[in-house]
Design an enzyme around this catalytic site. Structure first.
Site, mmCIF file in Angstrom:
data_model
loop_
_atom_site.group_PDB
_atom_site.id
_atom_site.type_symbol
_atom_site.label_atom_id
_atom_site.label_comp_id
_atom_site.label_asym_id
_atom_site.label_seq_id
_atom_site.Cartn_x
_atom_site.Cartn_y
_atom_site.Cartn_z
ATOM 1 N N TRP A 141 42.876 37.981 38.380
ATOM 2 C CA TRP A 141 44.208 38.438 37.603
ATOM 3 C C TRP A 141 44.067 37.947 36.185
ATOM 4 O O TRP A 141 45.104 38.716 35.376
ATOM 5 C CB TRP A 141 45.274 37.756 38.497
ATOM 6 C CG TRP A 141 45.322 36.455 38.436
ATOM 7 C CD1 TRP A 141 45.017 35.932 39.864
ATOM 8 C CD2 TRP A 141 45.375 35.245 37.708
ATOM 9 N NE1 TRP A 141 45.190 34.349 39.493
ATOM 10 C CE2 TRP A 141 45.405 34.212 38.422
ATOM 11 C CE3 TRP A 141 46.122 35.412 36.405
ATOM 12 C CZ2 TRP A 141 45.497 32.938 37.676
ATOM 13 C CZ3 TRP A 141 46.354 34.239 35.633
ATOM 14 C CH2 TRP A 141 46.101 32.864 36.488
ATOM 15 N N GLU A 147 31.309 33.778 38.602
ATOM 16 C CA GLU A 147 31.595 33.353 37.383
ATOM 17 C C GLU A 147 33.131 32.760 37.758
ATOM 18 O O GLU A 147 33.980 33.225 38.384
ATOM 19 C CB GLU A 147 32.318 34.118 36.203
ATOM 20 C CG GLU A 147 32.205 33.689 34.908
ATOM 21 C CD GLU A 147 33.783 33.335 34.630
ATOM 22 O OE1 GLU A 147 34.183 31.998 34.767
ATOM 23 O OE2 GLU A 147 34.745 33.960 34.271
ATOM 24 N N CYS A 156 39.062 30.785 32.260
ATOM 25 C CA CYS A 156 38.402 29.755 32.587
ATOM 26 C C CYS A 156 37.325 29.143 31.772
ATOM 27 O O CYS A 156 36.893 28.022 31.648
ATOM 28 C CB CYS A 156 37.046 30.537 33.490
ATOM 29 S SG CYS A 156 37.994 31.577 34.993
#
Length: 444
Positions: free
Chosen positions: A131, A229, A263
């Site tokens: 998201w 990932e 991330c």
């Protein structure tokens, strides 16, 4: 399950029906039937479609960005920047796919004749997307694989169903055939069946460690290649500087990207003793002043971050912050007094809270940086080029950025090691993951 919930208000504004088993089966059927397109069209033809898809992203920039803001709370300027990056990615592969996929002549030393590697599609791929970057994550998976001729079944995050539908419409409008890219609002149980389907030849997931482990386990049982990932707790190392204010500016930008929900955002700030006190003072002031006020993606995300911060303080860390938590809104903060022995030091804080560590010297800074289960990206600031080279060589991560942040590009590979996953997206490596490198040897 699939719903647009405005994180600013917590109000669900639109729901989408979860796919039936028949819907999921039809999606895989369509993608499988479209593999004929991938095998018979030229790279130039597919590149032209990609270029049109990039142009359509540019044309729909405002609508796509507004949808991202509505679904997960991203500041509008950042959402617009996300769409701009998507345009770059589609155009990059449109420009370079023929070069990347050209036959590769091999030197033959075992006898007469010639040999080439011919790169071609493997078939249907499953993409499982998160998201936090609803359009960009799709672009970096879809662009190289559509250029290659693979077809895609795409499961987006349940909180981004409107963006998922919009992207599917743009792919169709660009001229890709039915089945080349199919969006499906599937459950996790249905996705397990898709992975097991023998017509599906690979899976790419961007998401949590838990999701990555579950997908990899299923894929492994069925001998499917996976690109993962996952999370990151990227170190931002300050060793030396002749302009601390600019380093602080970079540090704030690296922590507040997407309200801290990236991330590869810098999350652990490792500062050598000579600069520590001044950095902490300037960084804290700037971080609190420059926070956007945007919400996190959901109340649940804010709940998780609050639990992590509270636990860190209970272990002895000090939280420097202003304001109070309200729903999905979480105030920016800086945690000091941390060592690698704190539980928080081994976690990913997904929000606008930074962890700061004091390092005695270069060796100690590298020790702290590598004392993590993650290995996605990293940032090194120093005025000493030899030192930069040493530290870059010693960091256990998939990416190192020296004296800069926000330096990602469509042409640069993205990915990590350790619990941050494996495989690469973007750049030339991104088109090499799901490819049949077919050897053609001609003897006479």
């Amino acid at each position: 399950m699939y719903a647009v919930t405005d994180p600013t208000t917590g109000t669900t504004v639109q729901t989408y029906p979860t796919a039936t088993d028949a819907d999921v089966a039809a999606a895989v059927d369509a993608a499988h039937e479209a593999t004929a397109w991938g095998r018979t069209t030229s790279v130039a033809e597919r590149s032209a479609l990609l270029r049109r898809l990039g142009d359509l992203h540019a044309e729909h920039r405002a609508e796509l960005a507004a949808g991202i803001v509505r679904e997960m709370g991203k500041p509008l300027a950042e959402a617009e920047g996300e769409i701009d990056f998507c345009v770059d990615i589609y155009r990059y592969y449109a420009d370079h796919a023929e070069e990347f996929l050209a036959d590769e002549e091999l030197p033959v030393t075992s006898g007469p004749g010639r040999a080439v590697i011919r790169r071609g599609p493997v078939g249907v791929l499953l993409g499982i997307m998160p998201w936090n970057f609803p359009a960009y994550q799709v672009a970096r998976f879809a662009a190289p694989n559509l250029a290659l001729g693979n077809t895609i079944v795409l499961k987006h995050a349940p909180q981004c169903p409107a963006t998922a539908a919009h992207l599917e419409r743009l792919v169709a409008e660009a001229g890709f055939p039915v089945g080349a890219y199919v969006n499906v609002y599937a459950t996790n149980e249905q996705i397990a069946e898709v992975i097991a389907d023998p017509r599906v030849h690979g899976v790419s997931l961007t998401g949590s460690e838990r999701a990555g482990a579950a997908v990899a386990e299923i894929a492994g049982r069925h001998l499917k290649k996976v690109v993962l990932e996952l999370g990151g707790s990227d170190p931002f190392i300050v060793l030396s500087t002749d302009d601390l204010d600019s380093v602080v500016d970079a540090a704030v930008a690296a922590r507040l990207d997407n309200t801290g929900q990236a991330c590869n955002a810098a999350k652990r700030f490792i500062i050598t003793a000579d600069h520590y006190d001044t950095f902490v003072e300037k960084f804290t002031t700037a971080l609190l002043a420059r926070q956007s006020g945007a919400p996190l993606s959901s109340v649940a995300a804010a709940d998780t971050l609050e639990r992590q911060v509270t636990a860190a303080v209970a272990e002895g860390a000090t939280l420097h912050t202003q304001g109070a938590r309200s729903g999905a809104h979480f105030p920016a903060g800086v945690l000091t007094g941390l060592t690698t022995g704190h539980a928080a030091a081994r976690q990913e804080l997904f929000g606008p809270v930074a962890m700061v560590f004091r390092a005695a010297d270069e060796e100690d800074a590298l020790r702290i940086a590598n004392d993590t289960p993650y290995g996605l990206g990293s940032y090194v600031f120093t005025t000493d080029a030899a030192q930069a080279a040493r530290v870059a060589a010693g960091i256990e991560a998939g990416m190192v950025f020296i004296n800069g942040v926000g330096a990602e590009g469509a042409e640069l590979p993205f990915g990590g090691i350790k619990r941050s996953g494996f495989g690469r997206e973007l750049g030339r490596p991104g088109i090499e993951e799901f490819v049949n490198k077919k050897l053609i040897r001609t003897v006479a």
